[in-house]
Design a protein around this motif. Sequence first.
Motif, PDB file in Angstrom:
ATOM      1  N   PHE A  74       0.833  -1.212   0.000  1.00 20.14           N
ATOM      2  CA  PHE A  74       0.000   0.000   0.000  1.00 20.14           C
ATOM      3  C   PHE A  74       0.862   1.254   0.000  1.00 20.14           C
ATOM      4  CE2 PHE A  74      -2.596  -3.394   1.494  1.00 20.14           C
ATOM      5  CZ  PHE A  74      -3.854  -3.132   0.967  1.00 20.14           C
ATOM      6  N   GLY A  75       0.407   2.250  -0.706  1.00 18.83           N
ATOM      7  CA  GLY A  75       1.040   3.566  -0.671  1.00 18.83           C
ATOM      8  C   GLY A  75       2.329   3.633  -1.463  1.00 18.83           C
ATOM      9  N   GLU A  76       2.830   4.872  -1.603  1.00 17.86           N
ATOM     10  CA  GLU A  76       4.037   5.092  -2.405  1.00 17.86           C
ATOM     11  C   GLU A  76       5.237   4.356  -1.855  1.00 17.86           C
ATOM     12  OE1 GLU A  76       5.055   9.117  -3.385  1.00 17.86           O
ATOM     13  OE2 GLU A  76       3.002   9.496  -4.091  1.00 17.86           O
ATOM     14  N   ALA A  77       5.279   4.213  -0.529  1.00 16.15           N
ATOM     15  CA  ALA A  77       6.427   3.536   0.098  1.00 16.15           C
ATOM     16  C   ALA A  77       6.278   2.016   0.061  1.00 16.15           C
ATOM     17  CB  ALA A  77       6.584   4.025   1.532  1.00 16.15           C
ATOM     18  N   ARG A  78       5.264   1.528  -0.587  1.00 20.89           N
ATOM     19  CA  ARG A  78       4.990   0.086  -0.736  1.00 20.89           C
ATOM     20  C   ARG A  78       5.003  -0.615   0.625  1.00 20.89           C
ATOM     21  NH1 ARG A  78       5.625   0.057  -6.481  1.00 20.89           N
ATOM     22  NH2 ARG A  78       4.782  -2.024  -6.709  1.00 20.89           N
ATOM     23  N   GLU A  79       4.213  -0.051   1.538  1.00 21.01           N
ATOM     24  CA  GLU A  79       4.178  -0.570   2.910  1.00 21.01           C
ATOM     25  C   GLU A  79       3.112  -1.650   3.051  1.00 21.01           C
ATOM     26  OE1 GLU A  79       5.346   3.588   5.148  1.00 21.01           O
ATOM     27  OE2 GLU A  79       3.275   3.201   4.559  1.00 21.01           O
ATOM     28  N   ASN A  80       3.109  -2.205   4.265  1.00 20.42           N
ATOM     29  CA  ASN A  80       2.055  -3.126   4.669  1.00 20.42           C
ATOM     30  C   ASN A  80       1.854  -4.276   3.671  1.00 20.42           C
ATOM     31  OD1 ASN A  80      -0.010  -4.157   6.128  1.00 20.42           O
ATOM     32  ND2 ASN A  80      -1.524  -2.588   5.566  1.00 20.42           N
ATOM     33  N   PRO A  81       2.896  -5.030   3.382  1.00 19.02           N
ATOM     34  CA  PRO A  81       2.731  -6.130   2.421  1.00 19.02           C
ATOM     35  C   PRO A  81       1.646  -7.103   2.887  1.00 19.02           C
ATOM     36  CG  PRO A  81       4.839  -6.285   3.586  1.00 19.02           C
ATOM     37  CD  PRO A  81       4.233  -4.984   3.996  1.00 19.02           C
ATOM     38  N   THR A  82       0.778  -7.437   1.970  1.00 23.72           N
ATOM     39  CA  THR A  82      -0.408  -8.242   2.331  1.00 23.72           C
ATOM     40  C   THR A  82      -0.636  -9.306   1.270  1.00 23.72           C
ATOM     41  OG1 THR A  82      -1.409  -6.266   3.307  1.00 23.72           O
ATOM     42  CG2 THR A  82      -2.911  -8.069   2.787  1.00 23.72           C
ATOM     43  N   LEU A  83      -0.947 -10.492   1.725  1.00 24.00           N
ATOM     44  CA  LEU A  83      -1.326 -11.552   0.786  1.00 24.00           C
ATOM     45  C   LEU A  83      -2.854 -11.651   0.764  1.00 24.00           C
ATOM     46  CD1 LEU A  83      -0.984 -14.130  -0.960  1.00 24.00           C
ATOM     47  CD2 LEU A  83      -0.810 -15.422   1.183  1.00 24.00           C
ATOM     48  N   ILE A  84      -3.427 -11.481  -0.416  1.00 22.68           N
ATOM     49  CA  ILE A  84      -4.872 -11.728  -0.561  1.00 22.68           C
ATOM     50  C   ILE A  84      -4.985 -13.176  -1.024  1.00 22.68           C
ATOM     51  CG2 ILE A  84      -6.996 -11.006  -1.722  1.00 22.68           C
ATOM     52  CD1 ILE A  84      -5.722  -8.214  -2.017  1.00 22.68           C
ATOM     53  N   GLU A  85      -5.364 -14.018  -0.080  1.00 21.17           N
ATOM     54  CA  GLU A  85      -5.366 -15.460  -0.351  1.00 21.17           C
ATOM     55  C   GLU A  85      -6.575 -15.828  -1.211  1.00 21.17           C
ATOM     56  OE1 GLU A  85      -4.268 -18.557   2.738  1.00 21.17           O
ATOM     57  OE2 GLU A  85      -4.434 -16.730   3.944  1.00 21.17           O
ATOM     58  N   VAL A  86      -6.308 -16.213  -2.436  1.00 28.47           N
ATOM     59  CA  VAL A  86      -7.413 -16.556  -3.337  1.00 28.47           C
ATOM     60  C   VAL A  86      -7.038 -17.740  -4.218  1.00 28.47           C
ATOM     61  CG1 VAL A  86      -8.461 -14.252  -3.470  1.00 28.47           C
ATOM     62  CG2 VAL A  86      -6.595 -14.815  -5.009  1.00 28.47           C
ATOM     63  N   ASP A  87      -8.066 -18.346  -4.804  1.00 30.93           N
ATOM     64  CA  ASP A  87      -7.841 -19.459  -5.736  1.00 30.93           C
ATOM     65  C   ASP A  87      -7.630 -18.935  -7.148  1.00 30.93           C
ATOM     66  OD1 ASP A  87      -8.577 -21.248  -3.613  1.00 30.93           O
ATOM     67  OD2 ASP A  87     -10.658 -20.630  -3.998  1.00 30.93           O
ATOM     68  N   THR A  88      -8.341 -17.843  -7.480  1.00 30.62           N
ATOM     69  CA  THR A  88      -8.277 -17.331  -8.855  1.00 30.62           C
ATOM     70  C   THR A  88      -8.139 -15.820  -8.836  1.00 30.62           C
ATOM     71  OG1 THR A  88      -9.834 -19.088  -9.468  1.00 30.62           O
ATOM     72  CG2 THR A  88      -9.441 -17.383 -11.113  1.00 30.62           C
ATOM     73  N   ILE A  89      -7.341 -15.323  -9.776  1.00 27.58           N
ATOM     74  CA  ILE A  89      -7.221 -13.870  -9.961  1.00 27.58           C
ATOM     75  C   ILE A  89      -7.776 -13.554 -11.349  1.00 27.58           C
ATOM     76  CG2 ILE A  89      -5.539 -11.990 -10.271  1.00 27.58           C
ATOM     77  CD1 ILE A  89      -4.105 -14.468  -8.241  1.00 27.58           C
ATOM     78  N   VAL A  90      -8.705 -12.614 -11.404  1.00 28.02           N
ATOM     79  CA  VAL A  90      -9.313 -12.262 -12.693  1.00 28.02           C
ATOM     80  C   VAL A  90      -8.839 -10.866 -13.083  1.00 28.02           C
ATOM     81  CG1 VAL A  90     -11.434 -12.052 -14.034  1.00 28.02           C
ATOM     82  CG2 VAL A  90     -11.357 -13.616 -12.085  1.00 28.02           C
ATOM     83  N   MET A  91      -8.220 -10.765 -14.244  1.00 29.14           N
ATOM     84  CA  MET A  91      -7.704  -9.482 -14.734  1.00 29.14           C
ATOM     85  C   MET A  91      -8.809  -8.696 -15.446  1.00 29.14           C
ATOM     86  SD  MET A  91      -4.518  -9.160 -14.133  1.00 29.14           S
ATOM     87  CE  MET A  91      -3.067 -10.114 -13.732  1.00 29.14           C
ATOM     88  N   CYS A  92      -9.083  -7.513 -14.924  1.00 35.71           N
ATOM     89  CA  CYS A  92     -10.049  -6.598 -15.570  1.00 35.71           C
ATOM     90  C   CYS A  92      -9.403  -5.216 -15.569  1.00 35.71           C
ATOM     91  CB  CYS A  92     -11.352  -6.547 -14.790  1.00 35.71           C
ATOM     92  SG  CYS A  92     -12.119  -8.140 -14.568  1.00 35.71           S
ATOM     93  N   ALA A  93      -8.176  -5.156 -16.090  1.00 32.70           N
ATOM     94  CA  ALA A  93      -7.343  -3.959 -15.918  1.00 32.70           C
ATOM     95  C   ALA A  93      -7.431  -3.006 -17.107  1.00 32.70           C
ATOM     96  CB  ALA A  93      -5.904  -4.392 -15.669  1.00 32.70           C
ATOM     97  N   GLY A  94      -8.569  -2.983 -17.761  1.00 30.84           N
ATOM     98  CA  GLY A  94      -8.733  -2.051 -18.880  1.00 30.84           C
ATOM     99  C   GLY A  94      -8.228  -2.642 -20.183  1.00 30.84           C
ATOM    100  N   GLN A  95      -8.221  -1.809 -21.217  1.00 31.38           N
ATOM    101  CA  GLN A  95      -7.923  -2.319 -22.554  1.00 31.38           C
ATOM    102  C   GLN A  95      -7.030  -1.388 -23.346  1.00 31.38           C
ATOM    103  OE1 GLN A  95     -11.748  -1.964 -22.380  1.00 31.38           O
ATOM    104  NE2 GLN A  95     -12.230  -4.058 -21.848  1.00 31.38           N
ATOM    105  N   THR A  96      -6.481  -1.943 -24.400  1.00 29.80           N
ATOM    106  CA  THR A  96      -5.705  -1.130 -25.340  1.00 29.80           C
ATOM    107  C   THR A  96      -6.293  -1.353 -26.740  1.00 29.80           C
ATOM    108  OG1 THR A  96      -4.146  -2.935 -25.565  1.00 29.80           O
ATOM    109  CG2 THR A  96      -3.556  -1.213 -24.017  1.00 29.80           C
TER     110      THR A  96
END
Length: 675
Positions: free
Chosen positions: A609-631
């Motif tokens: 989180f944040g510019e200093a890339r603090e608070n490393p966190t694992l979001i424990e999931v089975d699947t990650i779905v990419m919906c990061a926009g388009q080109t």
Amino acid sequence: MSDYPNLLAPLDLGFTTLKNRVLMGSMHTGLEETKDWNRVAEFYAERARGEVGLMVTGGIGPNLEGSVLPGAAMMTTDEDVENHSVVTKRVHDAGGKIAMQILHAGRYAYGPMCVAPSPVKSPISPFPPAELDEDGIQKQINDIVSTAQRAQKAGYDGVEIMGSEGYFLNQFLVTHTNKRTDQWGGSYENRMRLPVEVVKRTREAVGSDFIIIYRLSMIDLIPNGSTFEEVIQLAKAVEEAGATIINTGIGWHEARIPTIATSVPRAAFSWITKKLMGQVNIPIITSNRINTPQVGEDVLATGCADMVSMARPMLADAHFVSKAMNGKADQIAPCIACNQACLDHTFGGKISSCLVNPRACYETELTLPDAATKKTIAIVGAGPAGLSTAIAATERGHAVTIFDKSHEIGGQLNMAKQVPGKEEFWGLVDWYRTMIAELKIETKLGKTILAKDLDGFDEVIIATGVLPRDTDIPGQDGNNVVNYIDVLRHKVAVGKRVAVIGAGGIGFDICEFLAHEGDSPTEHLPAWMKEWGVSDPAEHRGGLAPEGPQPEPSAREITLIQRKAEKHGKRLGKTTGWIHRSALKMKNVNFVGGVNYERIDIDGLHVSFGEARENPTLIEVDTIVMCAGQTPERSLADALIAQGKNCHVIGGADVAAELDAKRAIDQGTRLAATL
Ligand code: NAP
Ligand code: SF4
């Protein structure tokens, strides 16, 4: 015999007859405010030519304090009468009938002069209203009545007195906003005195042969709203006071239950008007999410009302009724209830139009005359941009061939239609298919098109759409990562715990898709009512279920993630973003913002989180779905340009950022108008 005997039957009002049972409901298009009366007249005349039985204008203010916002259209001077006469004459010449809506906004008026029964500020306006004294109330009545008289002088066939949706007259009816202790407050008899007095004095002023529609809130959907007993009492009183027709209003603007969005089931509120049938002797109009002739016919055939109101469908297709009359119902451009070009424009201070029909409200500017030189045109890409260009260009007389590497037309619309609550997109794709067949547009599907395939055409249009954005997150090639196309088009399996990367329109759609299991509530009214906490106003005041919304539990544990630190869904549609947010919150979707994506591994998604890339966190999931926009998918366009060939690039292939079907269709239609 007509396919729609009830819908197309005339309605005898005694002193005049409406040619069918279709009312074009009031819409605030912003046209009246342009003061371009030729443009306003053409908008309504086009719908009159389309055979709609009766139209109601956008809300017209009776005075400054009651106008929806400073600068909104009013009917207070002789000049206003003269201007509106241009509209009524054009409509009558086209064989139509038109009523003017008188809208006093009360505490919803967006200005410091606003007035109300009591000084109770509305949650949707920053301006606290001044409480009216007796003289103030009499002034409001007089202003409304003289506005009706001016409307009559301007040649309108009638007026609609806006008494629902939480506006001024509605504010008197309920204790939520009426705290008065004089003759205008307290008992229901007193609270309904103002609306009834307004109808009575209007009738006295305009005589008997003039339509007065009273728009009555059948279900307020707010705390301390009216009971149905009160609704019936008011309906009887406005009939007695001289109303010709009762129209339906559903929900106050401040209600937190969707009433017209695409996820609302079709004709979702017609059961309420049915309860009023037989209680009064004047016609009753039902409203909300009626968007095809068949839905309108069914509503009338099952005794829910005497007439149906359709507003947005008349933007999508001005010739809705004439097509229904002539056996061409499948050619009616469908309103998909997206609000993107109509209400979102209105609330954004822009002129309304329609996602499906960019000519709506632009009738005088965006025209499709016969082309002087007929050309051969190749269009690559059968998504909304390519299809709308193909239809408009063919209507102008060009010979169009449309290509797509997919075996089906529709492009991204085919993904949208998979999302629960977006079933209307099926109808939109069907409509494109019908129009392509009707216009005999040559279609070549299932083949990747190369630059050389396009030799010999007079014009080449590239509408090849978009590609999912490559996010470059370490680990994104893992087996636990998919994108929205895999999910919506290829139906790949998705685990029970999911992280969705990207909280734009598609990220929200994917969450809806993954949270639901089984039938969509949009297709099942009782489930939808339970989900949003809608009940019978005969049982619970205002139609709010005492237990509140009772959604089905989510089919998955979902986290929706974005890098921005702002509120999720902030950039979604002005009038629908809150619905998408509420729907996902009801499914316990976890909104996480302000992240940096660190990596993906077998355990899930690692963020900081944040510019200093603090608070490393694992979001424990089975699947990650990419919906990061388009080109933009520009490979074909680039190849043509490299060979020195001319082409027009439209839709997502042109600019992918903030692309939506509205922009794609508008750009395609406007291009076709110039070829
Ligand atoms: P979008 O609205 O541009 O959203 C893309 C999302 O991806 C944003 O939340 C963005 O948030 C994130 N993102 C951007 N670059 C990224 C990167 N390099 N790595 C990770 N995340 C990134 O695009 P979309 O959701 O694909 O939608 C496309 C268009 O279709 C939109 O214009 C949308 O309006 C339209 N649409 C509309 C609806 C509707 O209901 N009206 C529904 C679906 C789609 P951060 O930058 O904060 O991470
Ligand atoms: Fe219907 Fe959408 Fe067009 Fe509005 S913009 S009229 S909701 S299709």
